[in-house]
Design a protein around this motif. Structure first.
Motif, PDB file in Angstrom:
ATOM      1  N   ALA A  35       8.166   1.532   1.372  1.00 63.44           N
ATOM      2  CA  ALA A  35       8.580   0.134   1.456  1.00 63.44           C
ATOM      3  C   ALA A  35      10.092   0.009   1.276  1.00 63.44           C
ATOM      4  N   GLN A  36      10.622   0.739   0.305  1.00 64.87           N
ATOM      5  CA  GLN A  36      12.074   0.703   0.076  1.00 64.87           C
ATOM      6  C   GLN A  36      12.821   1.240   1.292  1.00 64.87           C
ATOM      7  N   LYS A  37      12.374   2.350   1.819  1.00 61.27           N
ATOM      8  CA  LYS A  37      13.016   2.968   2.986  1.00 61.27           C
ATOM      9  C   LYS A  37      12.978   2.016   4.188  1.00 61.27           C
ATOM     10  N   LEU A  38      11.877   1.284   4.322  1.00 60.57           N
ATOM     11  CA  LEU A  38      11.719   0.370   5.450  1.00 60.57           C
ATOM     12  C   LEU A  38      12.385  -0.981   5.204  1.00 60.57           C
ATOM     13  N   GLY A  39      12.814  -1.205   3.964  1.00 56.79           N
ATOM     14  CA  GLY A  39      13.458  -2.469   3.629  1.00 56.79           C
ATOM     15  C   GLY A  39      12.485  -3.640   3.554  1.00 56.79           C
ATOM     16  N   ILE A  40      11.247  -3.351   3.174  1.00 56.14           N
ATOM     17  CA  ILE A  40      10.232  -4.401   3.058  1.00 56.14           C
ATOM     18  C   ILE A  40       9.546  -4.261   1.705  1.00 56.14           C
TER      19      ILE A  40
END
Length: 184
Positions: A35-40
């Motif tokens: 989620a962090q990597k995807l920005g969500i």
């Protein structure tokens, strides 16, 4: 009931997740990290993909589509030597790309054991066809050579994951190719 519209590109997120799984393996990636990597946020991740397992399955299928395209092209070569050369070249290049994690998602991930066997079987099948066309003295020779090539491909993937350079893998591939019969 209609939910809120997605604020991210699902295909971009899937590609990014594929790269994370490729680099870290299923167990090395958490949904929080994804989620962090995807920005969500995690609820958006679950809303788009269901579970981590479902996301992994989709990401693996994305990876495998590219793998299958290359495998089909390599196995369609006219001779066993050309097939082997193409398989080794594709592996070396694919496992050491500058724009992707090194190694092979399918080779590194225990959850993809069935897929590894399917690839090995496709190579065995093509080599057995070489026995029918007299590229090998016997069907057993074809089987042995298919096992040799499959073992080298696994070794190339493992070495790439460990950080071997393209040049180092090319050396391994060159030596491995010397065991393959020359074209008639």
């Amino acid at each position: 009931m209609t939910g809120r519209p997605r604020l991210f590109d699902r295909d971009v997120a899937l590609d990014s997740a594929m790269r994370e799984f490729w680099a870290e393996g299923f167990d090395g990636v958490t949904t929080a990290k994804l989620a962090q990597k995807l920005g969500i946020n995690q609820p958006s991740l679950y809303g788009a993909f269901g579970s981590k397992s479902e996301l992994f399955h989709e990401a693996a299928q994305l990876y495998i589509r590219g793998l299958d395209d290359a495998l089909r092209a390599d196995l369609a070569r006219s001779s066993i030597r050309a097939v082997t050369e193409a398989l080794l070249r594709s592996a070396v290049i694919g496992f050491t790309r500058d724009d992707a994690p090194h190694g092979c998602l399918v080779m590194r991930e225990p959850r993809l054991a069935t897929r590894r066997e399917q690839t090995r079987e496709a190579i065995r099948h093509r080599f057995k066809a070489g026995a029918v066309t007299d590229e090998f003295a016997t069907a057993a020779d074809a089987e042995d050579m298919a096992e040799h090539v499959n073992g080298v491909l696994a070794g190339l993937a493992a070495r790439a994951l460990e950080g071997a350079t393209r040049s180092e893998l090319e050396s391994v591939a060159r030596v491995a190719l010397s065991a393959v019969p020359l074209d008639n």
